[in-house]
Design an enzyme around this catalytic site. Sequence first.
Site, mmCIF file in Angstrom:
data_model
loop_
_atom_site.group_PDB
_atom_site.id
_atom_site.type_symbol
_atom_site.label_atom_id
_atom_site.label_comp_id
_atom_site.label_asym_id
_atom_site.label_seq_id
_atom_site.Cartn_x
_atom_site.Cartn_y
_atom_site.Cartn_z
ATOM 1 C CD GLU A 142 -19.803 -30.134 -19.696
ATOM 2 O OE1 GLU A 142 -20.017 -31.327 -19.973
ATOM 3 O OE2 GLU A 142 -19.400 -29.770 -18.581
ATOM 4 C CE LYS A 180 -17.455 -34.564 -15.719
ATOM 5 N NZ LYS A 180 -18.002 -34.723 -17.091
#
Length: 206
Positions: A40, A128
């Site tokens: 990411e 998350k």
Amino acid sequence: MNLLDELRTHRLLAIVRGPDPAAALTAVLTLAESGVALVEVSLTSADALGIIRRARAALGPDFGLGAGTVLSADDARAAVEAGAGFLVTPAVAPSVTEAARLGLPVLAGALTPTEVVQADSAGATAVKLFPASLGGPDYLGALRDPFPGTAFVPVGGVDADGARRYLDRGAVAVGVGSPLLGDAVRGGDQAALRERAATFLAAVRQ
């Protein structure tokens, strides 16, 4: 891409965030060469969209490259246009519903049970758990009881030893930034980054 399958298979998401675009791009490529399959690039990085574009061109269409710290619908669309295959958010933000509208997988940030419900309802592929360090593996274990069908990815303060503990408590994967990247995003030693990547990969594969 099927983000959930990729998270379950590889169990490690590397988070690249830094002030030097060239160094950040080099770090992304080093991680990929080291066997880290999911990376990411945080939009708080300098020239983040440019990093994503160049990394996508170098790594090809099938590599697990995503954009992080995506908050707005505009950010979500810009990240997709740059080549992000998935999005990561720090909270339940407009970007989550925009990702769902676009048909793009999204890892949505949440901490409390209420936020977990909101993330699930907004169409998150996985949650998350952020910042995971506030509650640690025991907190994840407590959340797993009322949310057995939710895929959790702890992020924030996860080191190699902690990664194993989170996975043992039911996380599908862990997200790791500075404990993995170190100074590589500021032009630091890429060989050291390769060594840290090997350490984390060994930890999540145990």
